[in-house]
Design a protein around this motif. Structure first.
Motif, PDB file in Angstrom:
ATOM      1  N   ASP A 157       0.830  -1.211   0.000  1.00  0.00           N
ATOM      2  CA  ASP A 157       0.000   0.000   0.000  1.00  0.00           C
ATOM      3  C   ASP A 157       0.863   1.259   0.000  1.00  0.00           C
ATOM      4  O   ASP A 157       0.521   2.259  -0.650  1.00  0.00           O
ATOM      5  CB  ASP A 157      -0.922   0.004   1.228  1.00  0.00           C
ATOM      6  N   GLN A 158       1.963   1.227   0.724  1.00  0.00           N
ATOM      7  CA  GLN A 158       2.853   2.392   0.739  1.00  0.00           C
ATOM      8  C   GLN A 158       3.480   2.628  -0.634  1.00  0.00           C
ATOM      9  O   GLN A 158       3.580   3.772  -1.093  1.00  0.00           O
ATOM     10  CB  GLN A 158       3.951   2.187   1.793  1.00  0.00           C
ATOM     11  N   ILE A 159       3.893   1.562  -1.298  1.00  0.00           N
ATOM     12  CA  ILE A 159       4.493   1.688  -2.632  1.00  0.00           C
ATOM     13  C   ILE A 159       3.458   2.227  -3.615  1.00  0.00           C
ATOM     14  O   ILE A 159       3.764   3.113  -4.441  1.00  0.00           O
ATOM     15  CB  ILE A 159       5.048   0.339  -3.112  1.00  0.00           C
ATOM     16  N   VAL A 160       2.234   1.723  -3.534  1.00  0.00           N
ATOM     17  CA  VAL A 160       1.179   2.194  -4.441  1.00  0.00           C
ATOM     18  C   VAL A 160       0.894   3.673  -4.211  1.00  0.00           C
ATOM     19  O   VAL A 160       0.710   4.442  -5.172  1.00  0.00           O
ATOM     20  CB  VAL A 160      -0.101   1.352  -4.246  1.00  0.00           C
ATOM     21  N   ALA A 161       0.867   4.099  -2.963  1.00  0.00           N
ATOM     22  CA  ALA A 161       0.609   5.511  -2.662  1.00  0.00           C
ATOM     23  C   ALA A 161       1.708   6.398  -3.249  1.00  0.00           C
ATOM     24  O   ALA A 161       1.423   7.444  -3.861  1.00  0.00           O
ATOM     25  CB  ALA A 161       0.503   5.706  -1.152  1.00  0.00           C
ATOM     26  N   ALA A 162       2.952   6.003  -3.056  1.00  0.00           N
ATOM     27  CA  ALA A 162       4.060   6.791  -3.591  1.00  0.00           C
ATOM     28  C   ALA A 162       4.033   6.795  -5.115  1.00  0.00           C
ATOM     29  O   ALA A 162       4.210   7.840  -5.758  1.00  0.00           O
ATOM     30  CB  ALA A 162       5.385   6.218  -3.081  1.00  0.00           C
ATOM     31  N   GLU A 163       3.803   5.626  -5.693  1.00  0.00           N
ATOM     32  CA  GLU A 163       3.773   5.533  -7.161  1.00  0.00           C
ATOM     33  C   GLU A 163       2.671   6.409  -7.744  1.00  0.00           C
ATOM     34  O   GLU A 163       2.888   7.136  -8.735  1.00  0.00           O
ATOM     35  CB  GLU A 163       3.551   4.081  -7.571  1.00  0.00           C
ATOM     36  N   THR A 164       1.502   6.373  -7.154  1.00  0.00           N
ATOM     37  CA  THR A 164       0.369   7.143  -7.670  1.00  0.00           C
ATOM     38  C   THR A 164       0.673   8.637  -7.693  1.00  0.00           C
ATOM     39  O   THR A 164       0.445   9.329  -8.692  1.00  0.00           O
ATOM     40  CB  THR A 164      -0.884   6.869  -6.818  1.00  0.00           C
ATOM     41  N   GLU A 165       1.205   9.150  -6.596  1.00  0.00           N
ATOM     42  CA  GLU A 165       1.501  10.577  -6.528  1.00  0.00           C
ATOM     43  C   GLU A 165       2.632  10.964  -7.475  1.00  0.00           C
ATOM     44  O   GLU A 165       2.585  12.034  -8.102  1.00  0.00           O
ATOM     45  CB  GLU A 165       1.848  10.967  -5.088  1.00  0.00           C
ATOM     46  N   LEU A 166       3.642  10.119  -7.589  1.00  0.00           N
ATOM     47  CA  LEU A 166       4.758  10.428  -8.484  1.00  0.00           C
ATOM     48  C   LEU A 166       4.324  10.415  -9.945  1.00  0.00           C
ATOM     49  O   LEU A 166       4.738  11.271 -10.736  1.00  0.00           O
ATOM     50  CB  LEU A 166       5.901   9.425  -8.256  1.00  0.00           C
ATOM     51  N   VAL A 167       3.489   9.460 -10.307  1.00  0.00           N
ATOM     52  CA  VAL A 167       3.017   9.386 -11.692  1.00  0.00           C
ATOM     53  C   VAL A 167       2.123  10.583 -12.003  1.00  0.00           C
ATOM     54  O   VAL A 167       2.201  11.173 -13.089  1.00  0.00           O
ATOM     55  CB  VAL A 167       2.281   8.055 -11.941  1.00  0.00           C
TER      56      VAL A 167
END
Length: 474
Positions: A157-167
């Motif tokens: 979940d943490q990786i998905v949150a970071a990925e979403t905001e960066l993308v």
């Protein structure tokens, strides 16, 4: 769904015809400033679609090359050692580019489990934006490289949150302008600090982050990149120090006229300075370390023989001042000066290969011109190290040079061999230094900029004479 390969080929042909005129030099110069900027955007958008297809296909190549993915791996079918080689041979890109594509493609390629279920890609949100032509290769690489180390230490979940905001920041979602790759890198680092503020233990991090690689050739030079552990750095530093630290009693080169007493302050006293920079000295010391390691009996063998640098040179080029030879470099054959071939020939075995007009091997002759172990011991005892005055490289790190070239009939014996460090051996034909043997003892003649009178001098040091001086009573 069937892949539209035929349609894609037709599209490439149509695009080639459509872009041939706009991409011509005259057409580009006719663009206004605004049109030029718009053209950059349009062509870059086309490039993003191309990169998306490249990464998708590279990811599939990597997936089919994994053991167990298919009955016979893709690399086995096409006779390649690894997926990067297959991509390199198929597309004619460099191995570095092929490996980079595979590394980034893993982040946006889904995988199947042992039960046949499809697992989403590690960065599935980024995959969708790449497929839509919105996310460029540089931005994707920045996100993938920044989040990859966190995947083993943070929750999904943490990786998905970071990925979403960066993308979202990279593509400019929500009406916001897209950020630059530099800004994206800063944001990625900020997310990494937020998700993993403590990081891992220092020793674990250093082991995991250790790298070493040889970069691509630029102007006949190759950059080295990497991070080495503390023990490797300390070992390398000690080896470099052993080459570069001057002898305690010979920190500066001074020529004293033979007619004057060595201890007197009169006479013809000259001193010179080594023109190499500190970085150049370290490079030459590193070259000597590699040469010594390759010749060591403890070095691993390649094909049953010690690691050997192959130098190819035509006979008519070997003796020319402007002759050209070739060495087997990381990215193929590289041109070097014929002087390098002559330098290598002093301490190697020469293999002469005669080829027929159709390329058939006609003859192979081997001529050993290497000084053997006992000759090297004897020459080392006599010279003590590099014989060029002012050089502090010791005998263990030196190469043996034929005073009279082997190609001109010079014998491979102790009266025709002298010790030179890698730097002085490589530049002996162009630096102006000359060497001769006088009653079995080497003498050197400096270049004009060192000694305008160019007088023959004793060698840098003669070991047994140094020992005699130390043994004499005060």
């Amino acid at each position: 769904m069937r892949f539209p390969l035929a349609d894609l080929r037709d599209l490439v042909s149509v695009l080639g015809d459509a872009l041939r005129q706009p991409l011509g030099e005259e057409s580009q110069r006719a663009l206004s400033d605004a049109e030029l900027v718009d053209a950059l955007k349009v062509v870059e958008e086309l490039g993003r679609w191309t990169d998306a297809a490249r990464l998708g296909l590279a990811g599939e190549v990597g997936r089919r090359s994994e053991p167990g993915a298919t009955d016979i791996t893709l690399t086995t079918v096409f006779g390649c050692d690894n997926p990067a080689e297959l991509i390199e041979r198929t597309t004619q890109v460099s191995n570095t580019t092929a490996r980079a594509r595979l590394r980034v493609a893993r982040a946006i390629t889904s995988r199947a489990t042992l039960t046949g279920q499809r697992r989403p890609a590690p960065l599935d949100h980024a995959r969708r934006e790449v497929a839509a032509g919105n996310l460029g290769l540089d931005a994707l690489t920045t996100i993938a490289d920044g989040l990859r180390p966190l995947q083993r230490r943070c929750s999904a979940d943490q990786i998905v949150a970071a990925e979403t905001e960066l993308v979202r920041a990279a593509v400019g979602a929500g009406g916001e302008p897209a950020c630059s790759v530099y800004e994206l890198r800063i944001m990625t680092q900020t997310w990494a600090l937020h998700l993993d503020p403590d990081g891992t233990l220092a020793d674990e991090d250093s082991e995991r982050m250790r790298t070493f690689r040889l970069g691509r050739e630029r102007n006949n030079l190759f950059p080295l990149h990497g991070n080495v552990t503390a023990d490797v750095a300390a070992t390398l530093q000690r080896l470099l120090d052993s080459h570069l630290n001057p002898r305690i009693q010979d920190r500066a080169l001074r020529f004293v006229d033979s007619a004057a007493d060595e201890d007197s302050t009169g006479g013809d006293d000259e001193s010179i300075h080594d023109p190499r920079t500190a970085d150049q000295k370290r490079h030459d010391a590193f070259a000597g370390i590699l040469a010594a390691a390759a010749a060591s009996v403890s070095s691993p063998t390649l094909g049953g023989a010690a690691p050997t640098l192959v130098v190819t040179v035509a006979e008519d080029q070997l003796g020319r001042a402007d002759g050209v030879a070739f060495v087997d470099g990381p990215d193929g054959e590289l041109p070097v000066a014929a002087t390098f071939a002559r330098h290598v020939g002093c301490h190697g075995t020469v293999h002469r290969v005669a080829l027929g007009a159709n390329g058939r091997l006609k003859a192979l002759s081997v001529l050993d011109r290497t000084f053997n172990h006992w000759q090297r011991k004897a020459i080392g005892a006599r010279d003590g190290g590099c014989i060029i005055p002012g050089c502090s490289v010791r005998a263990a790190w030196c190469e043996i040079h034929h005073v009279v070239e082997h190609a001109r009939g010079g014998p491979t014996d102790v009266d025709n061999g002298v010790m030179l460090c890698w730097h002085h051996h490589r530049t002996i034909e162009t630096s102006g230094w000359e060497i001769r043997m006088a009653d079995g003892i080497p003498e050197v003649r400096p270049p004009t900029w060192v000694d305008p009178r160019r007088r023959w001098r004793p060698a840098n040091r003669v070991l047994h004479r140094e020992l005699e001086k130390k043994a004499q009573p005060a």
